[in-house]
Design a protein around this motif. Structure first.
Motif, PDB file in Angstrom:
ATOM      1  N   SER B 142     -52.555  -2.076  37.836  1.00  0.00           N
ATOM      2  CA  SER B 142     -52.298  -3.161  38.792  1.00  0.00           C
ATOM      3  C   SER B 142     -50.805  -3.449  38.766  1.00  0.00           C
ATOM      4  N   ILE B 172     -49.723   1.743  43.210  1.00  0.00           N
ATOM      5  CA  ILE B 172     -49.144   0.709  42.341  1.00  0.00           C
ATOM      6  C   ILE B 172     -47.764   0.306  42.865  1.00  0.00           C
ATOM      7  N   GLU B 177     -49.392  -7.518  45.189  1.00  0.00           N
ATOM      8  CA  GLU B 177     -50.386  -8.263  44.411  1.00  0.00           C
ATOM      9  C   GLU B 177     -49.707  -9.476  43.789  1.00  0.00           C
ATOM     10  N   THR B 260     -54.959   3.362  39.360  1.00  0.00           N
ATOM     11  CA  THR B 260     -55.659   2.876  40.542  1.00  0.00           C
ATOM     12  C   THR B 260     -57.094   3.397  40.602  1.00  0.00           C
ATOM     13  N   ARG B 263     -59.861   1.393  39.104  1.00  0.00           N
ATOM     14  CA  ARG B 263     -60.317   0.189  39.817  1.00  0.00           C
ATOM     15  C   ARG B 263     -61.446   0.547  40.776  1.00  0.00           C
TER      16      ARG B 263
END
Lengths: 245, 356
Positions: B142, B172, B177, B260, B263
């Motif tokens: 993240s 990323i 985020e 990633t 996730r």
């Protein structure tokens, strides 16, 4: 009675690995004398190339880094940008600087990096055993041009000082030689000037030293000097090519 | 500090500044050029040094030069750029200097593409350069973790006097985020006067320092390599990091996935769980040193019928998963490497095809 002559403090006691008649020893000494005279030994970082001078740090008494082939100007950039208070110089031969490292030297000079380069031009690869360099003269025989440099195939030798002097960024660019005593004082003056410009944070400094390589030229040291006078100096004329003034 | 919404690449640049890395040299390459754009503005504000080098090769030596002076220094690049830096990385490892390299991976080989991938897993974990090289490799999943890993990377590089790589995929770097920055890193490299060319006088040193990777004496070079090897062994003992998911109860399959991709696998595991199929996951956070023991323990757990290495490449980490599992149960691979990220449905389908 005081001493009238002594080894520079910046030079170590270690005997060099250089061949008889090689001019690296003279060039090293000039750099060491200049560093002593400017009183900068304690804040100087030298950068050794890949080539005969890869072990140059054994002969000096101040901080040194060792680069990969041709990359010394990039390393010097990293040092000088992160530590502008240090005095930085690269010591590079013609295979290192004019061939594999051409990109790094051109861009460092063009950025006007505030470091100094001492460029040893002996028209041949020394350490790897006498192969052709970008500076090898037309028809000069080397282990990879056994019939002489064929300029139709590999082009004319590169005059690095002229090439760098053509850049628009202010710089000090000088070509000198250390093949005979009469030239050595001038060579030292040029090296000192280049370091002084760095100390004044003024410009990049580049001093080419036309040198001999008796071993790889297949000549005696005396004949090598003669050959350099007859062939090198006409193609690589001496003098300041560019000055920041 | 409150959370801010930031693009991964910019957050990575800011994280480095907060880690006290005020020297950044870089060459633009998609998909991470925003780091250089961000730091070209930000470095002057904090009294740092930014320089756009003429090539990735040159950049890796600018890093080497500054690292040799004991300065905190880093660069960011993407796959083809890292290949060009591999020469410098090997020299930096040989000369035992600390530096941080961030690779925001894109697809390959060659120019490949500019979309996210994890195709440099083997390159990164096998040391990138020539010779006996290893890098400590951190893999964020993240933007928040990218920030934390970049800030951790500098003290780790200094602890081992070895480069550390933060290996993120293009997502990323490109994704925005919410991020909360940890407190600024205060620790400075402690022992640099012993080895760095930081100026004898300015540091009050009596003897000079040499930064070099040449050891012509075979015995000396072997000893040098043994010393470096001991650092890698210490990393294996002290730096292994991973995270488990749905691992506590019984499960019938294990997924191993990083970055990633992990996730997406998390979502797939939730879907399967809702459907009555328990699947666990190990997410390596360090790719070197690799969490071999954690993967082994999870794979060998009673009831686990199969292991899946799910990656955005053609099957690279699966080699390490196989090493961990040692043939005790079947190891499968699924992945893509063109820029598409495998969907949760594809992951579910992959697992379902083997474990009913």
């Amino acid at each position: 009675m005081g001493k009238t002559f002594q080894k520079p403090e910046a030079l170590s006691d270690q005997p060099t690995h250089y061949c008889p008649g090689c001019t690296h020893g003279v060039a090293h000494r000039l750099v060491a004398e200049v560093i002593d005279e400017l009183g900068i030994r304690g804040r100087t970082v030298g950068i050794a190339p890949v080539g005969c001078a890869v072990l140059a740090y054994n002969y000096f008494t101040f901080d040194f880094q060792e680069a990969a082939h041709g990359r010394a100007p990039a390393m010097a950039t990293g040092i000088k940008r992160s530590r502008p208070d240090l005095v930085v110089f690269t010591y590079q031969g013609d295979g290192d600087l004019a061939s594999i490292g051409m990109g790094e030297i051109v861009h460092a000079a063009n950025r006007g990096e505030k470091f100094t380069t001492v460029f040893i031009n002996n028209a041949v690869y020394g350490m790897t055993g006498g192969q052709m360099a970008p500076t090898t003269l037309p028809d000069q025989r080397t282990t990879t041009s056994p019939f002489g440099r064929n300029v139709d195939e590999v082009g004319m030798p590169i005059r690095v000082s002229e090439l760098l002097a053509s850049l628009q960024t202010p710089a000090y660019i000088s070509r000198q030689t250390v093949i005979l005593p009469k030239y050595i004082v001038k060579a030292k003056k040029a090296i000192k000037k280049a370091f002084t410009y760095q100390l004044e944070n003024r410009c990049y400094g580049f001093v080419e030293l036309v040198s001999t390589c008796p071993t790889n030229w297949g000549l005696t040291p005396v004949d090598a000097v003669k050959w350099a006078q007859e062939h090198m100096l006409p193609y690589y004329p001496l003098g300041d090519l560019k000055s920041p003034e | 500090m409150s959370k801010v919404l930031m693009k991964g690449n910019e957050a990575i640049g800011e994280a480095a500044i907060r880690a006290g890395a005020l020297n950044y040299f870089a060459y633009p390459i998609t998909p991470q050029s925003e780091v250089a754009e961000y730091l070209s503005r930000r470095m002057p504000e904090v009294g740092g040094h930014f320089l756009q080098g003429e090539s990735e090769v040159a950049v890796s030596y600018m890093i080497f030069g500054a690292a040799g002076c004991g300065e905190r220094v880093f660069t960011t690049s993407s796959s083809p750029g890292i290949s060009l830096m591999s020469e410098g990385i090997s020299y930096i490892i040989g000369a035992e200097c600390p530096a941080v390299f961030v690779n925001i991976m894109r697809g390959g080989p060659g120019l490949g593409g500019i979309l996210p991938s994890q195709a440099d897993y083997l390159q990164a974990t096998r040391g990138v350069g020539h010779g006996d090289c290893r890098l400590l490799v951190l893999a964020p999943a993240s933007v928040q973790e990218a920030v934390e890993m970049v800030m951790t990377a500098f003290p780790l590089a200094e602890k081992y006097r070895n480069p550390v790589m933060v290996l993120g995929d293009g997502l990323i770097g490109q994704m925005m985020e919410p991020v909360e920055f940890p407190d600024n890193l205060k620790s400075a490299p402690s022992n640099k006067d012993d080895w760095a060319t930081n100026g004898m006088d300015t540091r009050g040193r009596k003897t000079r320092n040499l930064v070099k990777s040449l050891f012509l004496d075979p015995v000396e070079l072997n000893e040098h390599n043994l010393k470096i090897k001991r650092k890698y062994e210490q990393m294996e003992r002290e730096e292994v990091r991973f995270e488990g998911y749905n691992q506590d109860g019984a499960y019938r399959a294990l997924i191993v996935s990083f970055g990633t991709m992990s996730r997406v696998c998390r979502t797939a595991i939730d879907i399967m769980k809702a459907d009555g199929l328990e699947v666990a996951m190990i997410r390596p956070q360090t790719l070197f040193p690799y969490p071999l023991q954690a993967v082994r323990d999870a794979a060998w757990k009673k009831g686990c019928q199969a292991v899946f290495s799910i990656e955005m490449n053609m099957g690279q980490m699966v080699e390490d998963v196989r090493l961990a599992v040692q043939g005790r149960c079947p190891v499968h691979w699924y992945g893509k490497c063109g820029g598409e990220v495998p969907t949760p449905e594809e992951v579910v389908e992959t697992v379902r095809a083997v474990v009913q």
